[in-house]
Design a protein around this motif. Structure first.
Motif, PDB file in Angstrom:
ATOM      1  N   ASP A  41       0.600  -1.158  -0.069  1.00 39.51           N
ATOM      2  CA  ASP A  41      -0.131  -0.032  -0.039  1.00 39.51           C
ATOM      3  C   ASP A  41       0.998   1.199  -0.134  1.00 39.51           C
ATOM      4  O   ASP A  41       0.447   2.325   0.606  1.00 39.51           O
ATOM      5  CB  ASP A  41      -1.054   0.145   1.228  1.00 39.51           C
ATOM      6  CG  ASP A  41      -2.185   0.885   1.104  1.00 39.51           C
ATOM      7  OD1 ASP A  41      -2.753   1.274   0.119  1.00 39.51           O
ATOM      8  OD2 ASP A  41      -2.389   1.654   1.959  1.00 39.51           O
ATOM      9  N   MET A  42       2.073   1.375  -0.416  1.00 38.22           N
ATOM     10  CA  MET A  42       2.938   2.549  -0.538  1.00 38.22           C
ATOM     11  C   MET A  42       3.109   2.803  -2.214  1.00 38.22           C
ATOM     12  O   MET A  42       3.320   2.007  -2.962  1.00 38.22           O
ATOM     13  CB  MET A  42       4.454   1.805  -0.124  1.00 38.22           C
ATOM     14  CG  MET A  42       5.335   3.003  -0.125  1.00 38.22           C
ATOM     15  SD  MET A  42       5.033   3.787   1.404  1.00 38.22           S
ATOM     16  CE  MET A  42       4.944   2.619   2.773  1.00 38.22           C
ATOM     17  N   CYS A  43       3.109   4.189  -2.307  1.00 38.98           N
ATOM     18  CA  CYS A  43       2.990   4.544  -3.779  1.00 38.98           C
ATOM     19  C   CYS A  43       4.254   4.353  -4.274  1.00 38.98           C
ATOM     20  O   CYS A  43       5.148   4.909  -3.594  1.00 38.98           O
ATOM     21  CB  CYS A  43       2.435   5.935  -3.994  1.00 38.98           C
ATOM     22  SG  CYS A  43       2.820   6.710  -5.569  1.00 38.98           S
ATOM     23  N   ILE A  44       4.663   4.009  -5.550  1.00 38.45           N
ATOM     24  CA  ILE A  44       5.937   3.631  -6.027  1.00 38.45           C
ATOM     25  C   ILE A  44       6.528   5.055  -6.293  1.00 38.45           C
ATOM     26  O   ILE A  44       7.775   5.088  -6.655  1.00 38.45           O
ATOM     27  CB  ILE A  44       6.125   2.735  -7.096  1.00 38.45           C
ATOM     28  CG1 ILE A  44       5.068   3.090  -8.329  1.00 38.45           C
ATOM     29  CG2 ILE A  44       5.659   1.344  -6.587  1.00 38.45           C
ATOM     30  CD1 ILE A  44       5.492   2.261  -9.468  1.00 38.45           C
ATOM     31  N   GLY A  45       5.816   6.125  -6.575  1.00 34.54           N
ATOM     32  CA  GLY A  45       6.165   7.283  -7.248  1.00 34.54           C
ATOM     33  C   GLY A  45       6.502   8.141  -6.039  1.00 34.54           C
ATOM     34  O   GLY A  45       7.760   8.807  -5.878  1.00 34.54           O
ATOM     35  N   CYS A  46       5.688   8.474  -5.039  1.00 36.96           N
ATOM     36  CA  CYS A  46       6.172   9.328  -4.044  1.00 36.96           C
ATOM     37  C   CYS A  46       6.477   8.883  -2.429  1.00 36.96           C
ATOM     38  O   CYS A  46       6.519   9.615  -1.653  1.00 36.96           O
ATOM     39  CB  CYS A  46       5.002  10.252  -3.944  1.00 36.96           C
ATOM     40  SG  CYS A  46       3.244   9.660  -3.112  1.00 36.96           S
ATOM     41  N   GLN A  47       6.158   7.616  -2.470  1.00 40.67           N
ATOM     42  CA  GLN A  47       6.486   6.693  -1.071  1.00 40.67           C
ATOM     43  C   GLN A  47       5.525   7.223   0.180  1.00 40.67           C
ATOM     44  O   GLN A  47       6.006   7.086   1.238  1.00 40.67           O
ATOM     45  CB  GLN A  47       8.056   7.116  -0.633  1.00 40.67           C
ATOM     46  CG  GLN A  47       9.005   6.927  -1.584  1.00 40.67           C
ATOM     47  CD  GLN A  47       9.011   5.166  -1.925  1.00 40.67           C
ATOM     48  OE1 GLN A  47       8.970   4.177  -0.911  1.00 40.67           O
ATOM     49  NE2 GLN A  47       8.951   4.854  -2.973  1.00 40.67           N
ATOM     50  N   LEU A  99       6.053  13.866   4.973  1.00 42.74           N
ATOM     51  CA  LEU A  99       7.451  14.145   4.256  1.00 42.74           C
ATOM     52  C   LEU A  99       8.520  13.542   4.984  1.00 42.74           C
ATOM     53  O   LEU A  99       9.498  12.953   4.393  1.00 42.74           O
ATOM     54  CB  LEU A  99       7.527  15.507   3.992  1.00 42.74           C
ATOM     55  CG  LEU A  99       6.594  16.374   2.875  1.00 42.74           C
ATOM     56  CD1 LEU A  99       6.553  17.741   2.888  1.00 42.74           C
ATOM     57  CD2 LEU A  99       6.444  15.562   1.719  1.00 42.74           C
ATOM     58  N   ARG A 100       8.475  13.811   6.294  1.00 43.52           N
ATOM     59  CA  ARG A 100       9.847  13.237   7.151  1.00 43.52           C
ATOM     60  C   ARG A 100       9.735  11.664   7.031  1.00 43.52           C
ATOM     61  O   ARG A 100      10.849  11.164   6.667  1.00 43.52           O
ATOM     62  CB  ARG A 100       9.568  13.591   8.550  1.00 43.52           C
ATOM     63  CG  ARG A 100      10.081  14.897   8.788  1.00 43.52           C
ATOM     64  CD  ARG A 100      10.101  15.267  10.391  1.00 43.52           C
ATOM     65  NE  ARG A 100       8.974  15.751  11.091  1.00 43.52           N
ATOM     66  CZ  ARG A 100       8.293  16.813  10.985  1.00 43.52           C
ATOM     67  NH1 ARG A 100       8.905  17.751  10.348  1.00 43.52           N
ATOM     68  NH2 ARG A 100       7.030  17.027  11.698  1.00 43.52           N
ATOM     69  N   LYS A 101       8.718  11.241   6.910  1.00 44.81           N
ATOM     70  CA  LYS A 101       8.316   9.496   6.818  1.00 44.81           C
ATOM     71  C   LYS A 101       8.726   9.135   5.271  1.00 44.81           C
ATOM     72  O   LYS A 101       9.548   8.393   5.128  1.00 44.81           O
ATOM     73  CB  LYS A 101       6.927   9.055   6.987  1.00 44.81           C
ATOM     74  CG  LYS A 101       6.598   9.322   8.580  1.00 44.81           C
ATOM     75  CD  LYS A 101       5.232   8.841   8.735  1.00 44.81           C
ATOM     76  CE  LYS A 101       4.780   9.032  10.176  1.00 44.81           C
ATOM     77  NZ  LYS A 101       3.277   8.788  10.311  1.00 44.81           N
ATOM     78  N   VAL A 102       8.430   9.930   4.307  1.00 41.90           N
ATOM     79  CA  VAL A 102       8.837   9.848   3.098  1.00 41.90           C
ATOM     80  C   VAL A 102      10.328   9.578   2.772  1.00 41.90           C
ATOM     81  O   VAL A 102      10.502   8.802   2.235  1.00 41.90           O
ATOM     82  CB  VAL A 102       8.157  10.849   1.999  1.00 41.90           C
ATOM     83  CG1 VAL A 102       8.649  10.740   0.685  1.00 41.90           C
ATOM     84  CG2 VAL A 102       6.616  10.487   2.031  1.00 41.90           C
ATOM     85  N   ALA A 103      10.738  10.797   3.292  1.00 41.48           N
ATOM     86  CA  ALA A 103      12.377  10.693   3.265  1.00 41.48           C
ATOM     87  C   ALA A 103      13.151   9.631   3.899  1.00 41.48           C
ATOM     88  O   ALA A 103      13.827   9.078   3.217  1.00 41.48           O
ATOM     89  CB  ALA A 103      12.854  12.016   4.184  1.00 41.48           C
ATOM     90  N   LYS A 155      15.559   3.846   2.807  1.00 47.77           N
ATOM     91  CA  LYS A 155      15.526   2.389   2.602  1.00 47.77           C
ATOM     92  C   LYS A 155      15.360   1.967   1.203  1.00 47.77           C
ATOM     93  O   LYS A 155      15.976   0.737   0.936  1.00 47.77           O
ATOM     94  CB  LYS A 155      14.100   2.110   3.504  1.00 47.77           C
ATOM     95  CG  LYS A 155      14.343   2.428   4.987  1.00 47.77           C
ATOM     96  CD  LYS A 155      13.302   2.006   5.807  1.00 47.77           C
ATOM     97  CE  LYS A 155      13.408   2.077   7.134  1.00 47.77           C
ATOM     98  NZ  LYS A 155      12.219   1.753   7.898  1.00 47.77           N
ATOM     99  N   VAL A 156      14.800   2.571   0.450  1.00 48.35           N
ATOM    100  CA  VAL A 156      14.551   2.022  -1.022  1.00 48.35           C
ATOM    101  C   VAL A 156      15.881   2.170  -1.701  1.00 48.35           C
ATOM    102  O   VAL A 156      16.386   1.256  -2.341  1.00 48.35           O
ATOM    103  CB  VAL A 156      13.294   2.988  -1.791  1.00 48.35           C
ATOM    104  CG1 VAL A 156      13.628   2.551  -3.170  1.00 48.35           C
ATOM    105  CG2 VAL A 156      12.134   2.416  -1.062  1.00 48.35           C
ATOM    106  N   ALA A 157      16.610   3.077  -1.506  1.00 54.28           N
ATOM    107  CA  ALA A 157      17.927   3.346  -1.985  1.00 54.28           C
ATOM    108  C   ALA A 157      19.065   2.428  -1.767  1.00 54.28           C
ATOM    109  O   ALA A 157      19.843   2.244  -2.190  1.00 54.28           O
ATOM    110  CB  ALA A 157      18.390   4.758  -1.726  1.00 54.28           C
ATOM    111  N   LEU A 158      18.783   1.697  -0.377  1.00 53.09           N
ATOM    112  CA  LEU A 158      19.833   0.777  -0.090  1.00 53.09           C
ATOM    113  C   LEU A 158      19.708  -0.673  -0.908  1.00 53.09           C
ATOM    114  O   LEU A 158      19.209  -1.004  -1.529  1.00 53.09           O
ATOM    115  CB  LEU A 158      19.406   0.262   1.487  1.00 53.09           C
ATOM    116  CG  LEU A 158      19.786   1.642   2.237  1.00 53.09           C
ATOM    117  CD1 LEU A 158      19.475   1.038   3.770  1.00 53.09           C
ATOM    118  CD2 LEU A 158      21.056   1.989   2.311  1.00 53.09           C
TER     119      LEU A 158
END
Length: 60
Positions: free
Chosen positions: A21-27, A48-52, A57-60
Motif C-alpha cells: 500500500d505504498m505509492c512507488i512514485g512518492c513513497q 514528508l519526514r516519513k517519505v524521506a 530505505k529504498v535506495a539501499l
C-alpha cells in the motif's frame, strides 16, 4: 516559504500502490495520499519526514 504556506504534495505523477500500500512514485501510503488535502501543514511535514526515511530505505 513562510510557515503559513501550504506544504506541497510530493506527488510525481507516477501513481501506483505496491503490495504494501505504498505509492512507488512518492513513497506515501494510500491513507497518506487520501487524507493529504485534509492534513494540517504540520501533519504534512510529518508525512514528508516519513517519505524521506522510506526513500533512504529504498535506495539501499
Amino acid at each position: 516559504m513562510s510557515m503559513n504556506d501550504k506544504v506541497r504534495s510530493p506527488c510525481v505523477a507516477v501513481c501506483a500502490l505496491d503490495e504494501n500500500d505504498m505509492c512507488i512514485g512518492c513513497q506515501r501510503t494510500g491513507d497518506e495520499i487520501l487524507y493529504w488535502t485534509r492534513m494540517t501543514n504540520e501533519e504534512r511535514r510529518e508525512v514528508l519526514r516519513k517519505v524521506a526515511e522510506r526513500e533512504k530505505k529504498v535506495a539501499l
